[in-house]
Design a protein around this motif. Structure first.
Motif, short mmCIF file in Angstrom:
data_model
loop_
_atom_site.label_atom_id
_atom_site.label_comp_id
_atom_site.label_asym_id
_atom_site.label_seq_id
_atom_site.Cartn_x
_atom_site.Cartn_y
_atom_site.Cartn_z
N LEU A 1 0.82 -1.20 0.00
CA LEU A 1 0.00 0.00 0.00
C LEU A 1 0.86 1.25 0.00
O LEU A 1 1.73 1.42 0.86
CB LEU A 1 -0.91 0.02 1.23
CG LEU A 1 -1.82 -1.20 1.44
CD1 LEU A 1 -2.60 -1.06 2.73
CD2 LEU A 1 -2.76 -1.37 0.26
N THR A 2 0.61 2.13 -0.96
CA THR A 2 1.23 3.45 -0.92
C THR A 2 0.56 4.26 0.19
O THR A 2 -0.52 3.89 0.68
CB THR A 2 1.04 4.17 -2.25
OG1 THR A 2 -0.37 4.46 -2.42
CG2 THR A 2 1.52 3.32 -3.43
N PRO A 3 1.17 5.37 0.60
CA PRO A 3 0.49 6.21 1.60
C PRO A 3 -0.92 6.62 1.18
O PRO A 3 -1.83 6.65 2.01
CB PRO A 3 1.43 7.41 1.73
CG PRO A 3 2.78 6.85 1.44
CD PRO A 3 2.54 5.85 0.34
N ASN A 4 -1.12 6.91 -0.11
CA ASN A 4 -2.45 7.27 -0.58
C ASN A 4 -3.42 6.08 -0.50
O ASN A 4 -4.58 6.24 -0.10
CB ASN A 4 -2.39 7.79 -2.02
CG ASN A 4 -1.80 9.18 -2.09
OD1 ASN A 4 -1.76 9.91 -1.10
ND2 ASN A 4 -1.32 9.57 -3.25
N ASP A 5 -2.95 4.89 -0.89
CA ASP A 5 -3.77 3.68 -0.76
C ASP A 5 -4.17 3.46 0.70
O ASP A 5 -5.32 3.13 1.02
CB ASP A 5 -3.02 2.44 -1.24
CG ASP A 5 -2.77 2.43 -2.73
OD1 ASP A 5 -3.49 3.15 -3.46
OD2 ASP A 5 -1.85 1.71 -3.17
N PHE A 6 -3.18 3.64 1.57
CA PHE A 6 -3.40 3.42 3.00
C PHE A 6 -4.49 4.34 3.54
O PHE A 6 -5.39 3.91 4.26
CB PHE A 6 -2.08 3.64 3.74
CG PHE A 6 -2.18 3.59 5.23
CD1 PHE A 6 -2.45 2.40 5.88
CD2 PHE A 6 -2.00 4.74 6.00
CE1 PHE A 6 -2.56 2.34 7.26
CE2 PHE A 6 -2.10 4.69 7.38
CZ PHE A 6 -2.37 3.50 8.01
N GLU A 7 -4.45 5.60 3.16
CA GLU A 7 -5.47 6.55 3.59
C GLU A 7 -6.83 6.18 3.02
O GLU A 7 -7.85 6.26 3.71
CB GLU A 7 -5.08 7.97 3.16
CG GLU A 7 -3.89 8.54 3.90
CD GLU A 7 -4.16 8.76 5.38
OE1 GLU A 7 -5.32 9.03 5.75
OE2 GLU A 7 -3.21 8.63 6.18
#
Length: 409
Positions: free
Chosen positions: A246-252
């Protein structure tokens, strides 16, 4: 009679410039990349200095940079919490007169922070030539070339007495991925602490811990295991998506909901690292009811006493996350435990889910009443009274439909 046209010097110069840029581009395209892209980068830079709008030179330069300079460098450098943590750790651990070895130079930031913290000299190594070249320029731009030496080598190839004059007092690194192991930190630091550092050398980070917890996220499954698209069943493709990066954006966007606290899987001592593989079977507690969709694995790294960086559920910054997806979601209630087995070698982590252990059921109301009634009866009889004997019945007659029938057995 035709009128003779007067040559346009500006147009002819532009034509010659375009031909020169094209010639340099063709040379760049035929250049082998065995030097890490150094000569190719120089030829492309020359071509673009002649013709800044040359389309193919721009495209090839960008492709070269993406190949040799990983994109995570940029959000990492913009991570103010991470930068501040390293700055504070270096201020706490570097002493005047220290020789510092910085493994994985990048843009040169941690090397410059070590110099600012008072190191006598910092030796920073970077195996990618383009990055090493750029870091040398960054360090020069900041007036620190006399106190920092960039060594364009892999740390395993550094020789004390040739590349560095003496062993290091402090070893700095940030060669970890989202689960600590993927960039070869254990092997690199095992070698560095044994061969390149003094026996009592300090290390930043000091230690790291891998943690796991059960999480719920329908959005995570929708992202990594969509059941259908335009009415077509895609489930046979899901076997390729066991580990979600997960990228930080995916994570959010996925909004992972924790169903239990973090549980330690492995702990690593970076001051005395080793590359021995290990296996751990543990039970992850569920303290909330829900559907377990994945096991999130995160890390905590102690840079110095009281100074930590992490990528858990409540951590910000540039770090990605790793989630191990269950083959089938498990419906859990508070008190259940998810048994998992995790294994690691020097550079990789695996995790498999064993089973969901159900919480023990509360005693049935009648059995609870009988237990309390029996205790009260014993108190009335007195401490020396014998317990009444239950009648012995054949198995066919033994009561089994009501909890009272089993209360005395």
């Amino acid at each position: 009679m035709l009128e003779r046209q007067t040559p346009d010097p500006a147009r002819e110069s532009c034509h010659h410039s375009s031909r020169d840029a094209e010639r340099l581009l063709q040379s760049a395209k035929s250049e082998p990349l065995t030097d890490g892209g150094i000569r190719t980068a120089r030829l492309l830079a020359e071509a673009l200095s002649i013709d800044p709008r040359h389309h193919e030179a721009q495209v090839l330069q960008e492709r070269l940079h993406q190949t040799f300079v990983p994109r995570w460098h940029f959000p990492m450098l913009a991570d103010t919490a991470r930068n501040s943590a390293y700055a504070r750790a270096l201020e706490a651990k570097v002493k005047p007169g220290d020789v510092v070895l910085d493994i994985g130079c990048g843009a040169g930031l941690t090397a410059m922070l070590a110099a600012r913290a008072g190191a006598k000299h910092v030796y920073t190594c970077e195996q990618q030539p383009l990055i090493a070249q750029a870091a040398t320029q960054v360090i020069a731009d900041n007036g620190l070339s006399d106190r920092i030496t960039v060594i364009p080598k892999w740390s395993h190839d550094i020789v004390v007495g040739e590349d560095i004059p003496e062993r290091a007092d402090v070893v700095i690194s940030e060669i970890v991925d989202t689960v600590l192991l993927g960039e070869g930190a254990l092997a690199t630091l095992t070698h560095a602490m044994a061969a390149l550092a003094k026996p009592d050398a300090r290390a930043i980070p000091e230690q790291g811990t891998l943690l796991a917890q059960p999480v719920e996220s329908r959005q995570l499954l929708d992202l990594w295991r969509p059941q259908q698209a335009e009415g077509f069943d895609l489930s046979a493709f899901h076997r390729f998506a066991r580990v979600a990066q997960l990228t930080p954006n995916d994570f959010e966007a996925c909004g992972l909901r924790p169903l239990g606290p973090v549980t330690e899987l492995f702990a690593f001592d970076f001051t005395r690292p080793d590359i021995n593989p290990a296996r751990s079977t543990t039970e992850l507690a569920c303290t909330a009811a829900g559907s377990i969709h994945a096991v999130l694995v995160s890390f905590e790294m102690d840079l110095a006493p009281g100074i930590q960086v992490a990528n858990g559920l409540h951590s910000g910054g540039h770090w990605g996350r790793t989630a191990f997806l269950l083959d089938h979601p498990e419906t859990a209630k508070a008190g259940d435990r998810l048994r998992v087995t995790a294994q690691h070698d020097a550079a990789r982590l695996s995790l498999s889910v064993q089973d969901l252990l159900q919480a023990a059921e509360e005693p049935a109301a009648a059995a609870l009443w009988m237990t309390r009634g029996w205790i009260a009866h014993r108190q009335l009889l007195g401490p020396g009274a014998a317990a009444p004997q239950a009648p012995v019945r054949p198995p066919s007659e033994a009561p089994n439909a009501h909890p009272l029938g089993q209360a005395f057995h």
